[in-house]
Write an enzyme that holds these catalytic residues in place. Structure first.
Site, mmCIF file in Angstrom:
data_model
loop_
_atom_site.group_PDB
_atom_site.id
_atom_site.type_symbol
_atom_site.label_atom_id
_atom_site.label_comp_id
_atom_site.label_asym_id
_atom_site.label_seq_id
_atom_site.Cartn_x
_atom_site.Cartn_y
_atom_site.Cartn_z
ATOM 1 N N HIS A 14 0.677 -1.274 0.089
ATOM 2 C CA HIS A 14 -0.017 0.024 0.023
ATOM 3 C C HIS A 14 0.736 1.365 0.064
ATOM 4 C CE1 HIS A 14 -3.457 -2.296 -0.527
ATOM 5 N NE2 HIS A 14 -3.145 -3.023 0.745
ATOM 6 N N ARG A 49 0.224 -8.219 -8.196
ATOM 7 C CA ARG A 49 -1.098 -8.797 -8.945
ATOM 8 C C ARG A 49 -1.201 -8.585 -10.402
ATOM 9 N NH1 ARG A 49 -5.360 -8.626 -4.594
ATOM 10 N NH2 ARG A 49 -6.730 -8.876 -6.192
ATOM 11 N N ARG A 53 -2.169 -3.275 -9.608
ATOM 12 C CA ARG A 53 -2.703 -2.033 -9.465
ATOM 13 C C ARG A 53 -1.714 -1.271 -7.938
ATOM 14 N NH1 ARG A 53 -7.464 -4.965 -5.697
ATOM 15 N NH2 ARG A 53 -7.726 -5.981 -7.682
ATOM 16 N N HIS A 54 -0.854 -2.155 -7.650
ATOM 17 C CA HIS A 54 0.006 -1.470 -6.660
ATOM 18 C C HIS A 54 1.392 -1.773 -6.954
ATOM 19 C CE1 HIS A 54 -0.718 -5.242 -4.366
ATOM 20 N NE2 HIS A 54 -1.940 -4.724 -3.907
ATOM 21 N N GLU A 74 4.235 -12.386 -2.924
ATOM 22 C CA GLU A 74 2.778 -12.904 -2.972
ATOM 23 C C GLU A 74 2.251 -12.992 -4.274
ATOM 24 O OE1 GLU A 74 0.095 -10.896 -0.633
ATOM 25 O OE2 GLU A 74 1.071 -11.480 1.194
ATOM 26 N N GLU A 155 0.433 -20.360 4.632
ATOM 27 C CA GLU A 155 -0.017 -19.336 5.371
ATOM 28 C C GLU A 155 -1.391 -19.382 5.618
ATOM 29 O OE1 GLU A 155 2.005 -15.558 4.518
ATOM 30 O OE2 GLU A 155 0.228 -14.594 5.124
ATOM 31 N N HIS A 198 -3.242 -11.493 7.403
ATOM 32 C CA HIS A 198 -4.359 -10.886 6.679
ATOM 33 C C HIS A 198 -5.268 -10.145 7.795
ATOM 34 C CE1 HIS A 198 -7.502 -9.488 3.825
ATOM 35 N NE2 HIS A 198 -6.587 -10.029 3.091
ATOM 36 N N GLY A 220 0.382 -6.195 6.708
ATOM 37 C CA GLY A 220 0.474 -4.981 5.652
ATOM 38 C C GLY A 220 -0.346 -3.589 5.800
HETATM 39 N N1 PXP Z 1 -0.760 -12.531 3.534
HETATM 40 C C1 PXP Z 1 -1.294 -12.610 2.644
HETATM 41 C C2 PXP Z 1 -0.933 -14.078 1.869
HETATM 42 C C3 PXP Z 1 -1.955 -11.572 1.800
HETATM 43 O O1 PXP Z 1 -2.401 -11.818 0.637
HETATM 44 C C4 PXP Z 1 -2.116 -10.326 2.528
HETATM 45 C C5 PXP Z 1 -2.623 -9.470 1.949
HETATM 46 O O2 PXP Z 1 -1.978 -8.724 0.802
HETATM 47 C C6 PXP Z 1 -1.556 -10.355 3.704
HETATM 48 C C7 PXP Z 1 -0.970 -11.347 4.302
HETATM 49 C C8 PXP Z 1 -1.499 -8.755 4.578
HETATM 50 O O3 PXP Z 1 -2.497 -8.552 5.016
HETATM 51 P P1 PXP Z 1 -2.971 -7.032 5.331
HETATM 52 O O4 PXP Z 1 -2.536 -6.162 4.426
HETATM 53 O O5 PXP Z 1 -4.501 -7.121 5.654
HETATM 54 O O6 PXP Z 1 -2.137 -6.888 6.636
#
Ligand code: PXP
Length: 267
Positions: A14, A49, A53-54, A74, A155, A198, A220
């Protein structure tokens, strides 16, 4: 650092979201990664992605070249992304489901329903020396599938638990936490390394840190949002100083260009 150290992967997606809002170079996610590492992050996570987008391809190349800690990419398990990962060779890759219309990664992978395609991606990435994780819900069928596919790491998707916590739904939060705890224990027993992420914030990260089987959290959105409140005062203060410094030299630089009677010049 002892054997129970819980690793923190900081997701800098972000920072790129803010940068891309103007289409320029600032704020640079690679600089944010360096700040996060200096502050104690054990690794950096970035999601390339399909729609870019980012994070964009060049960010991944620069992160790999410039950061001093492991890079966790990721990515969706597509041919395009597997080819990029094999070229860039991040330390780790976390395979996530991806739908164009979603705002973030909304659910875990259906590892049980996509064994064959995931098996190919996991083995190709593994052969390139990349440590692969599958991002899944803490469900027995998904954990069993991840082990059968040959992924060394999972994860656990903590989104549902975090949402329940934020909503104050203590019953659902309790059920979800128990599900995560059971999943982490059974995955570890099956020989999988367990990460989680997440939606985590300070409170949920502190709580999930109690689960000894989980060895890494990836966080994140909350951190980047919180950085606004931690950092805005300093940035505004530096701007004030810069403007005041400029004004202090104005008489010497261009006295004749000054508008008459400007209230901004003579306090
Ligand atoms: N882990 C995975 C696999 C994710 O897809 C994300 C989001 O990009 C995160 C962790 C981090 O999530 P958040 O941004 O909500 O902390």
């Amino acid at each position: 650092m002892n054997g129970t150290h819980l690793r923190l992967g900081v997701n800098i997606d972000h920072v790129a979201t803010v940068r891309n809002a103007r289409g320029g170079r600032h704020p640079d996610p690679v600089r944010a990664a360096a700040v996060a590492i200096a502050a104690g992050a054990d690794g950096i996570t970035a999601h390339l992605r399909e729609d870019r987008r980012h994070i964009v391809d060049d960010d991944i190349v620069r992160l790999k070249a410039e950061i001093a800690k492991p890079l966790n990419l990721e990515m969706a398990a597509t041919r395009e992304m597997v080819a990029i990962a094999r070229k860039v060779r991040p330390h780790a890759a976390c395979l996530v489901p991806e739908r164009r219309a979603e705002r973030t990664t909304e659910g875990g992978l259906d590892a049980a329903g996509q064994r064959e395609s995931l098996r190919v991606a996991v083995s190709e990435l593994g052969a390139a020396g990349i440590r692969v994780a599958l991002f899944i819900a803490a469900e027995p069928a998904q954990i069993e599938a991840a082990a059968a596919i040959g992924s060394p790491v999972i994860e656990i998707h903590t989104g549902a638990w975090c949402e329940a916590l934020v909503a104050g739904d203590r019953r659902t939060a309790g059920d979800e936490f128990a599900r995560i705890a059971r999943g982490a224990a059974s995955a570890t027993a099956a020989g999988l390394e367990v990460h989680a992420g997440h939606g985590l914030d300070f409170a949920s990260a502190e709580e999930i840190a109690r689960l000894a089987e989980i060895v890494e959290l990836n966080i994140g959105h909350f951190l980047i949002g919180e950085a606004i409140f931690d950092g805005l005062a300093g940035a505004v203060g530096r701007m004030r100083t810069a403007m005041d410094r400029g004004r202090a030299t104005i008489e010497r630089v261009a006295p004749r260009n000054l508008p008459r009677n400007s209230p901004g010049i003579v306090p």
